[in-house]
Design an enzyme around this catalytic site. Structure first.
Site, mmCIF file in Angstrom:
data_model
loop_
_atom_site.group_PDB
_atom_site.id
_atom_site.type_symbol
_atom_site.label_atom_id
_atom_site.label_comp_id
_atom_site.label_asym_id
_atom_site.label_seq_id
_atom_site.Cartn_x
_atom_site.Cartn_y
_atom_site.Cartn_z
ATOM 1 N N CYS A 45 1.036 -1.182 -0.019
ATOM 2 C CA CYS A 45 0.216 -0.248 -0.040
ATOM 3 C C CYS A 45 0.757 1.516 -0.372
ATOM 4 C CB CYS A 45 -0.996 0.300 1.060
ATOM 5 S SG CYS A 45 -1.713 1.502 1.418
ATOM 6 N N CYS A 48 0.156 3.382 3.242
ATOM 7 C CA CYS A 48 0.709 2.543 4.745
ATOM 8 C C CYS A 48 1.430 3.340 5.391
ATOM 9 C CB CYS A 48 1.054 1.083 4.576
ATOM 10 S SG CYS A 48 -0.535 0.680 5.136
ATOM 11 N N HIS A 108 -4.313 0.162 8.065
ATOM 12 C CA HIS A 108 -4.935 0.242 6.809
ATOM 13 C C HIS A 108 -6.107 -0.176 6.424
ATOM 14 C CE1 HIS A 108 -4.895 -0.704 2.624
ATOM 15 N NE2 HIS A 108 -4.978 -1.959 2.461
ATOM 16 N N ASN A 146 -13.835 10.201 -0.740
ATOM 17 C CA ASN A 146 -13.808 9.144 -1.947
ATOM 18 C C ASN A 146 -13.821 7.641 -1.495
ATOM 19 O OD1 ASN A 146 -15.593 9.197 -4.645
ATOM 20 N ND2 ASN A 146 -13.272 9.516 -5.980
ATOM 21 N N SER A 154 -8.890 4.277 -4.880
ATOM 22 C CA SER A 154 -8.520 3.472 -5.389
ATOM 23 C C SER A 154 -7.689 2.867 -4.910
ATOM 24 C CB SER A 154 -7.345 4.542 -6.709
ATOM 25 O OG SER A 154 -6.831 5.021 -5.276
ATOM 26 N N HIS A 157 -6.951 2.179 2.175
ATOM 27 C CA HIS A 157 -6.727 2.414 3.336
ATOM 28 C C HIS A 157 -7.566 4.001 2.832
ATOM 29 C CE1 HIS A 157 -2.132 3.703 5.148
ATOM 30 N NE2 HIS A 157 -3.387 4.283 5.868
ATOM 31 N N HIS A 159 -8.054 6.901 3.362
ATOM 32 C CA HIS A 159 -7.906 8.386 3.611
ATOM 33 C C HIS A 159 -9.177 9.123 2.491
ATOM 34 C CE1 HIS A 159 -7.983 6.257 -0.991
ATOM 35 N NE2 HIS A 159 -7.759 7.336 -1.504
ATOM 36 N N GLN A 161 -8.735 13.795 0.153
ATOM 37 C CA GLN A 161 -8.146 14.246 -0.142
ATOM 38 C C GLN A 161 -8.423 16.202 0.419
ATOM 39 O OE1 GLN A 161 -7.102 13.560 -4.390
ATOM 40 N NE2 GLN A 161 -7.858 11.761 -4.347
HETATM 41 P P1 H2U Z 1 -8.356 8.365 -4.590
HETATM 42 O O1 H2U Z 1 -8.574 6.825 -4.709
HETATM 43 O O2 H2U Z 1 -9.153 8.734 -3.827
HETATM 44 O O3 H2U Z 1 -8.426 9.067 -6.211
HETATM 45 O O4 H2U Z 1 -7.182 8.951 -3.742
HETATM 46 C C1 H2U Z 1 -5.752 8.581 -4.153
HETATM 47 C C2 H2U Z 1 -4.910 9.659 -4.233
HETATM 48 O O5 H2U Z 1 -3.881 9.345 -3.574
HETATM 49 C C3 H2U Z 1 -5.267 10.374 -5.777
HETATM 50 O O6 H2U Z 1 -4.937 11.417 -5.960
HETATM 51 C C4 H2U Z 1 -2.735 10.244 -4.835
HETATM 52 C C5 H2U Z 1 -3.364 9.404 -6.600
HETATM 53 O O7 H2U Z 1 -3.012 11.224 -7.354
HETATM 54 N N1 H2U Z 1 -1.791 9.341 -4.839
HETATM 55 C C6 H2U Z 1 -0.124 9.880 -4.471
HETATM 56 O O8 H2U Z 1 -0.199 11.231 -4.779
HETATM 57 N N2 H2U Z 1 0.905 9.005 -4.179
HETATM 58 C C7 H2U Z 1 0.899 7.934 -4.797
HETATM 59 O O9 H2U Z 1 2.418 7.309 -4.435
HETATM 60 C C8 H2U Z 1 -0.300 7.357 -4.827
HETATM 61 C C9 H2U Z 1 -1.196 7.916 -4.912
HETATM 62 ZN ZN ZN Z 2 -2.283 1.103 3.144
#
Ligand code: H2U
Ligand code: ZN
Length: 333
Positions: A45, A48, A108, A146, A154, A157, A159, A161
């Site tokens: 992940c 993490c 996680h 989201n 995606s 974990h 999170h 934004q």
């Molecule tokens: P979502 O799964 O809600 O889209 O959010 C994941 C966000 O994390 C996504 O905007 C960022 C992606 O750009 N991200 C990073 O900043 N670094 C990473 O190593 C992978 C994902």
């Molecule tokens: Zn994680």
């Protein structure tokens, strides 16, 4: 029981409600509890603690909420002005800003309802701090989560934004226009009037505490949509006092627990905060609030699609907001 349209005073949009259709035959589906246990730490992940993110940065060994600059930001701090086009048909403008990721917990496997109350309270503080910091240099700060693969998230974990931009986006501009117009006409904040009305009517309240109210709004377009409202005047998250923040942490956990109980699943949704835009204008008429837009309709796997008639015209629902509130109340925890 008759088809009717309801108006959303915040956006001016409408929803077609068709309660009589809820009586049509439905071969019901029973949800089995989702008890697939997830590990507290996943070596693969990128959120993490101690793990590598894309681009090579290593996450610190964080213990509480952890905020970092998005490695794939949708916005950049410095953007050149686009070439001027005198045509009315092909207008564009520069868009600048910043986007960050907020890990809610090092665990996680956690979700908002599974955080300790102290961790949830800390997250509320982080939301307030991010709003305050980014609001100094941006017209709009959007905090959102989201959740769930069904919503395009995606990574499980926990999170959210925060995106901050140098302009007021469309959805917010609609709410801004309408709250200001309501205030000009009535001398009161629209959403304070809505809260007072809902407390008196009881019909659409799902959960309440001394400071907050979670309702299925009269004009909801998603089946189990929630509007989370303060019962006191507050234009922005940064206006919240200590007791109000604690009560907010509590109602969010109780709401998300209730969501999870509805279909025995970790309930997917998009949620986000709206408060008065920054930039020096008066905040008259603005009330802070959060929207929860969950896609589920009848079970953990049967979702509502906003397609066809809805894409072409306006939202439509069968289950009334009052029925949705009743179902959520029945499993409230
Ligand atoms: P979502 O799964 O809600 O889209 O959010 C994941 C966000 O994390 C996504 O905007 C960022 C992606 O750009 N991200 C990073 O900043 N670094 C990473 O190593 C992978 C994902
Ligand atoms: Zn994680």
């Amino acid at each position: 029981m008759h088809p009717h349209r309801r108006a959303d005073p915040l956006t001016g949009r409408h929803v077609l409600v068709s309660p009589h259709r809820a009586l049509r035959p439905w071969l019901g589906q029973q949800d089995t509890p989702d008890d697939s246990a997830m590990a507290c730490y996943d070596p693969a992940c990128y959120l993490c603690p101690r793990n590598h993110r894309a681009g090579g940065i290593v996450n610190p060994d964080y213990a509480g909420p952890f905020v970092f600059e998005n490695d794939f930001p949708a916005l950049l701090a410095d953007t050149p002005a686009p070439p001027a086009d005198t045509s009315m048909l092909f207008q564009m403008e520069a868009a600048s800003g910043t986007s960050r990721v907020i890990c809610f917990s090092p665990d996680h496997s956690a979700t908002l309802p599974r955080l300790t109350p102290a961790a949830m309270r800390q997250l509320v503080n982080v939301w307030c701090e991010q709003t305050q910091e980014l609001g100094r240099h941006h017209a709009w700060v959007q905090i959102f989560e989201n959740k769930g693969a069904m919503m395009g998230c995606s990574n499980p974990h926990p999170h959210g934004q925060v995106w901050a931009v140098n302009y007021v986006p469309d959805e917010v501009q609609r709410e801004d226009d309408r709250q200001r117009a309501y205030f000009a006409a009535h001398g009161r904040a629209m959403l304070l009037d809505v809260a007072a009305h809902e407390i008196a009517a009881q019909e659409r309240i799902v959960i309440r505490n001394d400071h907050w109210l979670a309702i299925v709004p009269f004009w909801a377009s998603w089946p189990f949509e929630i509007l989370l409202l303060p019962r006191f005047a507050a234009a922005r998250m940064i206006d919240l006092g200590d007791a109000q923040r604690t009560a907010l942490a509590e109602i969010i956990q109780s709401l998300t627990r209730t969501y999870d109980a509805l279909f025995n699943t970790s309930f997917p949704y998009s949620m986000g905060w709206h408060g008065a835009p920054f930039g020096g204008r008066s905040t008259d008429g603005w009330q802070l609030h959060a929207h929860f837009y969950p896609p589920l309709l009848r079970s953990a796997s049967i979702r509502k699609f906003m397609v066809g008639y809805e894409m072409m015209t306006e939202a439509q629902r069968d289950l009334t907001p009052e029925q949705a509130a009743e179902r959520l109340r029945a499993v409230a925890c």
